[in-house]
Design an enzyme around this catalytic site. Structure first.
Site, PDB file in Angstrom:
ATOM      1  N   ASN A 394       0.823  -1.209   0.000  1.00 29.52           N
ATOM      2  CA  ASN A 394       0.000   0.000   0.000  1.00 29.52           C
ATOM      3  C   ASN A 394       0.860   1.263   0.000  1.00 29.52           C
ATOM      4  O   ASN A 394       1.074   1.874  -1.042  1.00 29.52           O
ATOM      5  CB  ASN A 394      -0.952  -0.008   1.199  1.00 29.52           C
ATOM      6  N   ASP A 395       1.372   1.652   1.164  1.00 31.37           N
ATOM      7  CA  ASP A 395       2.111   2.918   1.260  1.00 31.37           C
ATOM      8  C   ASP A 395       3.331   2.958   0.354  1.00 31.37           C
ATOM      9  O   ASP A 395       3.689   4.019  -0.162  1.00 31.37           O
ATOM     10  CB  ASP A 395       2.548   3.158   2.709  1.00 31.37           C
TER      11      ASP A 395
END
Length: 470
Positions: A394-395
């Protein structure tokens, strides 16, 4: 030369051999291709060092030595076989804590021995005893908090409260004052006990305000602390191999910590005191996501897209580890390669919950080391990549890190998956990552979302891929 001179000489030579094995092992750990042999060399060096110490010092009986080795080996085998790969960061945290705690206990025992005998220890011994207890106790309690956060026994969010930094500073000053008193005055068990207790509290207070997103850095730093505690204990006991091994662990741990900080574009001070992740993570609802134009894709369509691609880059994240789907990823890659597709794996330094988590996970599935590409090597490839398959990351793939100065991720080096021709993101939902911010990648024109459990989705992809005509 008599026996009294021969034994210390043999011990020193054994320590020298152990130190050489430590250094060679550490060197080989720098590459996935040689990491396994490096681990064996390090373990062999430690075995030689422990054996030489026990025989030379005559600390315990041979029956005690045998019992300790048997018990330790049994615990190690059970832990290695029973602990899942997803729980490896928690186990590392426990090992760090036990290492620091052992150093503190040894130093404490030496201090109490001196106090009982009213012996005047040299200033350097007193200083190293204080340092060993301080660092070891902080490492132990801090590691237990890190374990609790990773295991979700306690909240993984950063916990803050009023005057937090002031309280920590005052506590540290009190510990420093107690340590100075122990160095310059006669032995005092109450003061020493207070120093040890305050150090345990300090370890808790230092790790509580650190959120789950920063756990890889915390684990590396606590590993460094455990090495420094061991080195300090080595000075207490005048044990050279303990000094050397502790210094190596301390130095390598702090170097790795700095590497992790650079990978997140954060300073160590910001990680320790910035309370990153104190706010609860909240992603957009399904309706909001639909309004922004999220496009989903079926396993059948995704398999067709990859089957006729020339190149596919797989980007693993913590979601892959949670689903225990690393073997299915290898099956997918094998099926693609059988069709002539070039498959690579993109590894971000802080993907997962500890340094090297993704490398170890994929190695467990026998993914060839030469297919693992670090961020600096793979990023130039994305513009020429047909499909980037993001699994649970994700990040580390959020374009906001490049384009949004107001984002907490801004400036963090990321994998440039958004520059691939097509991006398929495998994810359970639209929830954000540890940073708690929405991922702009999900709304890009070239991105398709494959929602569901990573393991089940990969099973479907492999099955559908095999059905695609050649």
């Amino acid at each position: 030369m008599n026996a009294a001179e021969i034994v210390p000489l043999i011990t020193d030579l054994a320590y020298l051999l152990a130190a050489v094995l430590f250094i060679l092992g550490l060197k080989r750990l720098s590459s996935p291709d040689t990491a396994r042999s490096g681990n064996i060399l390090g373990a062999l060096g430690m075995f030689i060092a422990v054996l030489a110490t026990l025989i030379d010092r005559e600390i315990v009986t041979f029956a005690g030595i045998a019992a300790g080795i048997t018990l330790g080996a049994l615990i190690g085998v059970v832990a290695a076989r029973a602990v899942k790969m997803t729980a490896m960061p928690q186990m590392v945290a426990i090992f760090n804590g036990l290492g620091g705690g052992a150093s503190a206990l040894v130093a404490a025992d030496e201090y109490l021995r001196l106090a009982r005998g009213s012996m005047a220890a040299a200033a350097d011994v007193r200083i190293t005893i204080v340092l060993s207890v301080l660092i070891g106790a902080v490492t132990f309690s801090g590691s237990m908090i890190a374990f609790g956060k990773l295991q979700e026994v306690i909240t993984g969010r950063a916990v803050t409260y009023p005057l937090q930094k002031t309280i920590n500073a005052l506590l540290f000053l009190g510990i420093a004052a107690a340590g100075a008193l122990l160095v310059v005055s006669e032995p005092s068990v109450p003061v020493f006990t207070g120093l040890a207790a305050a150090s345990l509290v300090l370890g808790v207070l230092l790790v509580i305000p650190i959120g789950g997103a920063d756990m890889p850095v915390v684990i590396s730093l606590l590993n460094s602390y455990s090495g420094l505690a061991a080195a300090a204990t080595g000075f207490v006991l005048h044990n050279y191999v303990l000094i050397i091994s502790g210094a190596l662990v301390g130095a390598s741990g702090i170097i790795l910590t700095q590497i992790m900080c650079r990978a997140m574009n954060r300073s160590l001070g910001n990680v320790l005191f910035g309370a990153f992740g104190a706010a609860a993570a909240a992603g957009p609802g399904a309706a909001a996501a639909a309004d922004r134009g999220v496009r989903d894709i079926s396993a059948e369509d995704a398999s067709i897209l990859m089957a006729y691609a020339r190149s596919v880059v797989i980007v693993p994240g913590y979601g892959l580890a949670v689903a225990q789907a690393q073997h299915l990823v290898r099956d997918l890659a094998n099926a693609l390669e059988a069709r002539g597709v070039d498959v690579k794996y993109a590894i971000h330094p802080v993907a997962g919950r500890m340094p090297g988590h993704m490398n170890v996970l994929l190695a467990e599935a026998n993914v060839p080391y030469d297919r693992l590409y670090e961020m600096e090597r793979i990023n130039p490839e994305f513009e020429r990549t047909d499909v980037a398959l993001v699994i649970g990351a994700n990040d580390v793939v959020n374009p906001a890190a490049r384009s949004q100065p107001d984002s907490p991720l801004y400036g963090m080096p990321i994998l440039d998956v958004d520059r691939a021709r097509h991006v398929i993101v495998m994810k359970r939902s639209m929830n954000p990552g540890f940073a708690g911010v929405d991922n702009e990648l999900f709304y890009r024109e070239n991105t398709r979302m494959l929602f569901g459990d990573a393991k089940k989705s990969l099973e479907s992809l492999v099955r559908e891929l095999k059905a695609v005509p050649a």
